[in-house]
Design an enzyme around this catalytic site. Structure first.
Site: not given
Lengths: 312, 277
Positions: A8, A35, A56, A81, A107, A115
C-alpha cells in the site's frame, strides 16, 4: 537484513510519481487515506483528490461518472469494502460499460491480521475474477507494485489492484519488466512447479529452497495477474514438471488455485494441490502467525509439494 | 425556435404525445417493458431533449454537451423514444426493443446506443454517476449541466442519500435532478411499501435547492429548470408530481402497469386515446 515494505505504501508512492507525469487521473478515497496511502497524492494534488467519506457505494458510482467524462479514477478503500460493499456498483456501472477505472485496494488477504475477519479480504479475488472485462492483479512486492500501478494506468479498462497492509520483503529489482497477464519465473526445475500470487511469493521461495536442499527440482512462477491468467506459463509448467502447487493468501475457492485448476483440467490434467485458506474465516492475530495457523506457511507449501509429487 | 412561449409549449406537448405513442408501440412490439414509469417521465424527458438540453446528434459524445442519466433505468423506453425522435438513430430502431442483437437493451447500455450518457438499470446509482460527471465539469470549468432522473420508490436506496451528501459537499450547482414522483412502485404505493416522507424536507436538509412542480406541466418543468440554473452553490432537486401511466387512462395510477406490455386490444385502445393511429 532483508528490506521490507507494505505494497500500500508503494501504491501511495506510485500515485505521487505518476501524478507528476500524467494529469488525467484522479484519486477517490473513503476516509482511509492515511491507511491506503493516497494521502501522499492528496497533499500534492488536492484538486485531483476526492474525499468521499464513509460511503463506498457512492464513491464507486462517482468514479464511474468521472470515467464516463474522460478522467481515469483510482478508487481506494479496503479490499473487503470494494469487493463486497461496492460490488454491484463495480459490476454494473464499471465492468459492464468497460470503463477505464482502477480499483486499488489495501488490506488484501490475511495481511490486516489483528483487525480480524471483518477486515481480512479472503474472497475478493474470486469475486472480481468472475466479472467480465475485469483484470485482477496482486503485485508481489513494493517494486512490482509501482510497475503494476503504472501498467494499470497505461491499460484501458477496469483493473482490480490488491495490496497488503503488512510489510512484505522486497524481492524484485528495478529492472523488472512488468506486464499485465504475464507470469515471472523465479526458479527453474522439473519435479514440481509452485505458482504463487502476491504476498505469498517470499514464503513460496522459502519453501522452494528447502525442497531443493532435499534434492527436489522446483520451478517457481510468480503469477501477479490472476486474470487474464498466463495460461501458457501454466501449461508449460504442467508439461515440463508434471505437478503443480498453487499458493495464495485467499480462500482456495475461486482464486489462483481454481484458475489454475480450470486451465489444467480443460487442457492437460496433472496432479494439483492448492495452498490457501480452507473455506473458513480466520481470526485476529499477527499476520505471520495467522499464515501458520491457517495453512499458508512455508512448511504447508513444502508438504503440498511433496504430496503432489507423490501423486504423479 | 417558436416565437412565443405558448407556441413552444404547444410544440412540446405535441412532441410529448408523439413520445407516448412511440413508447406504447415499442413495448407492444417487444411484448415486454415498463410503460408506467416511462409515461410518468415523458413530459420531463421531452422538455429536456426538445428544449432544455444542449446535445448534438452528429457528435453524441462531444465534451461540452449537457448530460442526462435515467437512474430509474427500467423506464428506458422514454429515453429510447426521445433519442430516436431527436435524430440520434432512425425510428425503426425502436422496433428492436429487448430483441437479440438490439441497441435497445432491457435497461440502458451506453456502449450500444448513441446519445446515451450512462448505463443504468440497477436502482439507486445514477445520482452518484451524475455527481462524478458534475465534478469533472467543475474541474474543467465547463458550463454544461448534468440532468438526473430518479424515482420516488428509488429514493428508498441508501446510495441516493450518499450521493446527496457528496453533491452538497462539492456545491454541485451543475446537477439538476428530478424525482419522478408517481407514488407507485412494483409492489404497490410507495407510502405503504416503504414511506419516504417527508420527501421535500429530506432534500432540503441535505442542503439541496428543492422545488416541487406538476411533472406533466411543461411550463412548470421549464420554469423550474430555468430557476435552478440561476441558483448557485447548491445542487438542485425538482420533485415532479406525476401520474404513473400518464396519458393512457387504464394504465394511470395502476401498479400493475409498472412492468407489463399491453395486449392487442389494450394496444389499440391506448393508441386511440393518444391519437396515434
Amino acid at each position: 537484513m532483508r528490506q521490507e515494505m507494505t505494497t500500500r505504501e508503494a501504491y501511495g508512492q506510485a500515485l505521487l510519481e505518476l501524478g507528476r507525469i500524467n494529469e488525467n487521473f484522479v484519486v477517490l478515497e473513503a476516509d482511509i487515506a492515511k491507511s491506503t496511502r493516497t494521502e501522499l497524492f492528496a497533499k500534492e494534488f488536492p484538486e485531483r483528490f476526492f474525499q468521499m467519506g464513509i460511503a463506498e457505494q457512492n464513491e464507486f458510482g462517482v468514479a464511474a461518472g468521472m470515467a464516463m467524462s474522460g478522467k481515469i479514477p483510482f478508487i481506494s478503500t479496503y479490499a473487503v469494502f470494494a469487493s463486497m460493499r461496492a460490488l454491484e456498483q463495480i459490476r454494473t456501472f464499471m465492468a459492464y460499460p468497460n470503463l477505464n477505472v482502477k480499483i486499488a485496494v489495501s488490506h488484501g488477504g490475511l495481511t490486516p491480521g489483528n483487525d480480524g475477519p471483518t477486515h481480512q479480504a479472503i474472497e475478493d479475488m474470486a469475486i472480481m475474477r468472475s466479472i467480465p472485462n475485469m483484470t485482477v492483479v496482486m503485485p508481489s512486492d513494493g517494486i512490482m507494485t509501482k510497475k503494476a500501478v503504472a501498467a494499470a494506468l497505461e491499460y484501458n479498462g477496469p483493473v482490480y489492484l490488491r495490496f497488503t497492509r503488512d510489510e512484505i520483503p522486497i524481492i524484485y529489482d528495478n529492472n523488472l519488466e512488468f506486464k499485465l497477464g504475464r507470469a515471472f519465473l523465479h526458479m527453474e526445475g522439473n519435479d514440481v512447479t509452485l505458482i504463487t500470487i502476491g504476498d505469498m511469493l517470499s514464503h513460496t521461495l522459502h519453501a522452494a529452497r528447502i525442497l531443493v536442499e532435499e534434492g527436489i527440482s522446483v520451478r517457481v512462477l510468480d503469477m501477479p495477474t490472476l486474470k487474464p491468467l498466463d495460461q501458457e506459463a501454466v501449461l508449460l509448467a504442467a508439461q515440463e514438471t508434471g505437478a503443480i502447487v498453487t499458493v495464495e493468501d485467499h480462500t482456495i475457492l475461486g482464486g489462483l488455485g481454481s484458475a489454475v485448476a480450470e486451465t489444467l483440467v480443460e487442457n492437460m490434467p496433472i496432479p494439483l494441490k492448492r495452498v490457501g485458506i480452507k473455506d473458513t474465516f480466520a481470526e485476529s492475530g499477527p499476520y505471520h502467525q495467522l499464515l501458520k495457523k491457517y495453512g499458508l506457511s512455508s512448511s504447508h507449501i513444502q508438504a503440498a509439494a511433496r504430496q503432489v509429487i507423490s501423486m504423479k | 425556435m417558436p416565437s412565443t412561449k405558448t407556441e413552444l409549449i404547444k410544440k412540446l406537448e405535441k412532441k410529448a404525445n408523439q413520445m407516448r405513442v412511440e413508447i406504447i408501440k415499442m413495448i407492444y412490439k417487444a411484448q415486454s417493458g415498463h410503460p408506467g414509469g416511462a409515461l410518468s417521465a415523458t413530459d420531463i424527458v421531452t422538455a429536456l431533449y426538445f428544449h432544455l438540453m444542449n446535445v448534438d446528434t452528429a457528435n453524441p459524445t462531444y465534451q461540452d454537451r449537457d448530460r442526462f442519466i435515467l437512474s430509474k433505468g427500467h423506464a428506458c423506453p422514454v429515453i429510447y423514444a426521445a433519442l430516436a425522435l431527436k435524430g440520434f438513430y432512425p425510428l425503426a430502431v425502436l422496433d428492436t426493443l429487448r430483441a437479440l442483437d438490439s441497441k435497445l437493451q432491457g435497461h440502458p447500455d451506453m456502449n450500444k446506443l448513441p446519445g446515451l450518457d450512462s448505463t443504468s438499470g440497477s436502482l439507486g446509482q445514477g445520482l452518484s454517476v451524475g455527481v462524478g460527471m458534475a465534478l469533472v465539469g467543475k474541474m474543467e470549468q465547463k458550463d454544461y449541466h448534468i440532468y438526473v432522473m430518479i424515482g420516488d420508490g428509488e429514493s428508498q436506496e441508501g446510495q441516493i442519500w450518499e450521493a446527496a451528501m457528496a453533491a452538497n459537499k462539492y456545491k454541485l450547482d451543475n446537477i439538476i435532478a428530478f424525482t419522478d414522483f408517481n407514488r407507485l412502485q412494483v409492489d404497490g404505493f410507495v407510502d405503504e411499501v416503504m414511506p419516504i416522507a417527508p420527501y421535500k424536507e429530506k432534500w432540503e436538509s441535505f442542503n439541496w435547492h428543492t422545488q416541487e412542480i406538476n411533472g406533466h406541466n411543461l411550463t412548470e418543468i421549464i420554469n423550474a429548470v430555468e430557476l435552478a440554473r440561476e441558483v448557485k452553490d447548491k445542487p438542485h432537486m425538482i420533485i415532479a408530481h406525476t401520474v404513473k401511466g400518464k396519458g393512457v387512462s387504464f394504465m394511470e395510477n395502476m401498479a400493475v402497469w409498472h412492468g407489463r406490455a399491453p395486449n392487442a386490444q389494450e394496444y389499440e385502445l391506448a393508441l386511440q386515446e393518444l391519437g396515434g393511429n
